[in-house]
Design a protein around this motif. Structure first.
Motif, PDB file in Angstrom:
ATOM      1  N   SER A 174     -71.379 -33.243  -6.557  1.00 43.00           N
ATOM      2  CA  SER A 174     -71.217 -34.700  -6.582  1.00 43.00           C
ATOM      3  C   SER A 174     -71.508 -35.306  -7.952  1.00 43.00           C
ATOM      4  CB  SER A 174     -72.123 -35.347  -5.534  1.00 43.00           C
ATOM      5  OG  SER A 174     -73.489 -35.048  -5.798  1.00 43.00           O
ATOM      6  N   SER A 175     -72.274 -34.593  -8.795  1.00 44.47           N
ATOM      7  CA  SER A 175     -72.643 -35.154 -10.099  1.00 44.47           C
ATOM      8  C   SER A 175     -71.887 -34.522 -11.260  1.00 44.47           C
ATOM      9  CB  SER A 175     -74.149 -34.998 -10.328  1.00 44.47           C
ATOM     10  OG  SER A 175     -74.515 -33.629 -10.373  1.00 44.47           O
ATOM     11  N   ILE A 176     -70.867 -33.698 -10.973  1.00 41.02           N
ATOM     12  CA  ILE A 176     -70.140 -33.061 -12.080  1.00 41.02           C
ATOM     13  C   ILE A 176     -69.283 -34.088 -12.810  1.00 41.02           C
ATOM     14  CG2 ILE A 176     -70.121 -30.831 -10.905  1.00 41.02           C
ATOM     15  CD1 ILE A 176     -67.100 -31.306 -10.390  1.00 41.02           C
ATOM     16  N   SER A 177     -69.075 -33.808 -14.098  1.00 38.97           N
ATOM     17  CA  SER A 177     -68.210 -34.658 -14.921  1.00 38.97           C
ATOM     18  C   SER A 177     -66.947 -33.934 -15.365  1.00 38.97           C
ATOM     19  CB  SER A 177     -68.978 -35.145 -16.152  1.00 38.97           C
ATOM     20  OG  SER A 177     -70.075 -35.937 -15.785  1.00 38.97           O
ATOM     21  N   GLY A 178     -66.868 -32.626 -15.106  1.00 41.44           N
ATOM     22  CA  GLY A 178     -65.698 -31.848 -15.481  1.00 41.44           C
ATOM     23  C   GLY A 178     -65.679 -30.541 -14.712  1.00 41.44           C
ATOM     24  N   PHE A 179     -64.577 -29.799 -14.835  1.00 42.66           N
ATOM     25  CA  PHE A 179     -64.487 -28.496 -14.183  1.00 42.66           C
ATOM     26  C   PHE A 179     -63.557 -27.588 -14.976  1.00 42.66           C
ATOM     27  CE2 PHE A 179     -61.147 -31.079 -12.390  1.00 42.66           C
ATOM     28  CZ  PHE A 179     -60.067 -30.233 -12.203  1.00 42.66           C
ATOM     29  N   TYR A 180     -63.658 -26.290 -14.677  1.00 39.82           N
ATOM     30  CA  TYR A 180     -62.899 -25.301 -15.432  1.00 39.82           C
ATOM     31  C   TYR A 180     -62.552 -24.138 -14.511  1.00 39.82           C
ATOM     32  CZ  TYR A 180     -62.015 -21.453 -18.715  1.00 39.82           C
ATOM     33  OH  TYR A 180     -61.466 -20.385 -19.386  1.00 39.82           O
ATOM     34  N   ASP A 181     -61.254 -23.878 -14.346  1.00 38.71           N
ATOM     35  CA  ASP A 181     -60.764 -22.817 -13.475  1.00 38.71           C
ATOM     36  C   ASP A 181     -59.865 -21.894 -14.285  1.00 38.71           C
ATOM     37  OD1 ASP A 181     -59.169 -21.254 -11.752  1.00 38.71           O
ATOM     38  OD2 ASP A 181     -59.190 -22.752 -10.162  1.00 38.71           O
ATOM     39  N   ARG A 182     -60.397 -20.707 -14.611  1.00 39.06           N
ATOM     40  CA  ARG A 182     -59.571 -19.707 -15.286  1.00 39.06           C
ATOM     41  C   ARG A 182     -59.125 -18.597 -14.336  1.00 39.06           C
ATOM     42  NH1 ARG A 182     -59.348 -14.681 -16.908  1.00 39.06           N
ATOM     43  NH2 ARG A 182     -61.484 -14.173 -16.307  1.00 39.06           N
ATOM     44  N   ALA A 183     -60.013 -18.173 -13.448  1.00 36.46           N
ATOM     45  CA  ALA A 183     -59.722 -16.994 -12.640  1.00 36.46           C
ATOM     46  C   ALA A 183     -59.829 -17.251 -11.140  1.00 36.46           C
ATOM     47  CB  ALA A 183     -60.661 -15.851 -13.026  1.00 36.46           C
ATOM     48  N   SER A 201     -61.945 -34.806 -14.640  1.00 28.41           N
ATOM     49  CA  SER A 201     -60.906 -33.958 -15.229  1.00 28.41           C
ATOM     50  C   SER A 201     -61.430 -32.561 -15.517  1.00 28.41           C
ATOM     51  CB  SER A 201     -60.386 -34.572 -16.532  1.00 28.41           C
ATOM     52  OG  SER A 201     -59.757 -35.810 -16.308  1.00 28.41           O
ATOM     53  N   GLY A 202     -60.496 -31.627 -15.627  1.00 26.20           N
ATOM     54  CA  GLY A 202     -60.855 -30.256 -15.962  1.00 26.20           C
ATOM     55  C   GLY A 202     -59.660 -29.493 -16.475  1.00 26.20           C
ATOM     56  N   LEU A 203     -59.901 -28.247 -16.864  1.00 25.80           N
ATOM     57  CA  LEU A 203     -58.839 -27.359 -17.309  1.00 25.80           C
ATOM     58  C   LEU A 203     -58.548 -26.324 -16.240  1.00 25.80           C
ATOM     59  CD1 LEU A 203     -59.669 -26.515 -21.055  1.00 25.80           C
ATOM     60  CD2 LEU A 203     -58.100 -28.264 -20.168  1.00 25.80           C
ATOM     61  N   LEU A 204     -57.279 -26.056 -16.029  1.00 22.94           N
ATOM     62  CA  LEU A 204     -56.806 -24.979 -15.164  1.00 22.94           C
ATOM     63  C   LEU A 204     -55.971 -24.030 -16.008  1.00 22.94           C
ATOM     64  CD1 LEU A 204     -56.073 -23.625 -12.398  1.00 22.94           C
ATOM     65  CD2 LEU A 204     -54.107 -25.192 -12.334  1.00 22.94           C
ATOM     66  N   ILE A 205     -56.280 -22.722 -15.923  1.00 29.38           N
ATOM     67  CA  ILE A 205     -55.508 -21.708 -16.632  1.00 29.38           C
ATOM     68  C   ILE A 205     -54.844 -20.806 -15.592  1.00 29.38           C
ATOM     69  CG2 ILE A 205     -55.631 -19.755 -18.224  1.00 29.38           C
ATOM     70  CD1 ILE A 205     -57.934 -21.187 -19.626  1.00 29.38           C
ATOM     71  N   THR A 206     -53.546 -20.608 -15.743  1.00 29.05           N
ATOM     72  CA  THR A 206     -52.783 -19.808 -14.784  1.00 29.05           C
ATOM     73  C   THR A 206     -52.034 -18.686 -15.493  1.00 29.05           C
ATOM     74  OG1 THR A 206     -50.794 -21.188 -14.967  1.00 29.05           O
ATOM     75  CG2 THR A 206     -52.430 -21.813 -13.289  1.00 29.05           C
ATOM     76  N   LEU A 207     -51.613 -17.712 -14.696  1.00 35.83           N
ATOM     77  CA  LEU A 207     -50.704 -16.660 -15.147  1.00 35.83           C
ATOM     78  C   LEU A 207     -49.456 -16.705 -14.277  1.00 35.83           C
ATOM     79  CD1 LEU A 207     -53.151 -13.643 -15.637  1.00 35.83           C
ATOM     80  CD2 LEU A 207     -52.064 -15.005 -17.437  1.00 35.83           C
ATOM     81  N   ASP A 208     -48.312 -16.473 -14.891  1.00 37.85           N
ATOM     82  CA  ASP A 208     -47.053 -16.437 -14.150  1.00 37.85           C
ATOM     83  C   ASP A 208     -46.246 -15.240 -14.630  1.00 37.85           C
ATOM     84  OD1 ASP A 208     -45.057 -17.184 -12.395  1.00 37.85           O
ATOM     85  OD2 ASP A 208     -44.107 -18.563 -13.817  1.00 37.85           O
ATOM     86  N   TYR A 209     -45.687 -14.515 -13.669  1.00 35.17           N
ATOM     87  CA  TYR A 209     -44.871 -13.336 -13.968  1.00 35.17           C
ATOM     88  C   TYR A 209     -44.035 -13.040 -12.723  1.00 35.17           C
ATOM     89  CZ  TYR A 209     -48.504 -10.927 -11.251  1.00 35.17           C
ATOM     90  OH  TYR A 209     -49.364 -10.551 -10.258  1.00 35.17           O
TER      91      TYR A 209
END
Length: 219
Positions: free
Chosen positions: A115-124, A150-158
């Motif tokens: 509830s108190s986060i200000s950002g997020f990060y999803d790589r895996a 807001s946050g960053l999302l990193i994806t792979l596509d193949y």
């Protein structure tokens, strides 16, 4: 995909998804999130990622969630960090000065934890799930991210048929279809990283696109 799959991977140390360096997209684009120092960042399915160290070096506090106990313990012991252990109803909580990791199922992580986060990060995290579970994960993630965060999302596509996941292929179309109901989505960069991934080259995967998105939780 049962939890036993991931527990076995960690027990056998078959953790090719673990990177021995900080993800370049994180370094390049984290500033686009625009967070102040001393704010909290959520990292789902964090494993023992060194990316959490990078976030801590940016003077954030890090909140992670990871299914496997060994992964959490190795994050601290591999890096010479002492930690405390506490228990909640559903999770075991490992903590040190700037990092708190909830060990347990992300689907039972209470909203109060983030509830108190200000950002997020999803790589895996997103790319770890097959199709049906990935959709469930998106709903769970959206429930954990407060509005306008807001946050960053990193994806792979193949070409998914060329290699059995994980990591699973996540296309830009998939991101648009399943994430835009919950998030404003901005593609920041997409590059072919096949040459840097021998496992994919050995399986004759013709291309491997790594993309980074900025996501902002809708109100």
């Amino acid at each position: 995909m049962e939890p036993s799959f991931w527990h076995e991977k960690w027990q056998l140390q078959q953790i090719g998804f673990h990177q021995n360096q900080v993800n370049p997209f994180l370094v390049k684009y984290w500033s686009h999130i625009g967070l102040n120092e001393n704010t909290e960042v959520f990292v789902p399915l964090c494993g023992k990622s060194l990316d959490m160290f990078y976030l801590a070096e940016q003077r954030h506090t890090v909140l992670g969630c990871e299914l496997n106990t060994l992964a959490v313990e190795q994050f601290f012991t591999d890096n010479g960090l002492t930690y405390q252990v506490n228990h909640t109803d559903e999770h075991v909580v490992f903590s040190t000065d700037q990092v708190t990791l909830y060990q347990g199922d992300i689907f039972t992580l209470p909203k109060s934890a983030t509830s108190s986060i200000s950002g997020f990060y999803d790589r895996a995290a997103l790319i770890a799930w097959p199709e049906e579970m990935r959709q469930q994960y998106v709903k769970a993630l959206a429930a954990l991210i407060p509005a306008n965060v807001s946050g960053l999302l990193i994806t792979l596509d193949y070409l998914q048929e060329t290699l059995k996941g994980p990591p699973f292929a996540v296309s830009p179309r998939w991101v648009e279809s399943y994430l835009t109901p919950y998030f404003d989505v901005e593609l920041l960069e997409c590059v072919d990283v096949l040459a840097d991934n021998p496992r994919f080259m050995n399986k004759h995967v013709p291309w491997l696109n790594e993309a980074v998105y900025k996501l902002t939780r809708k109100s």
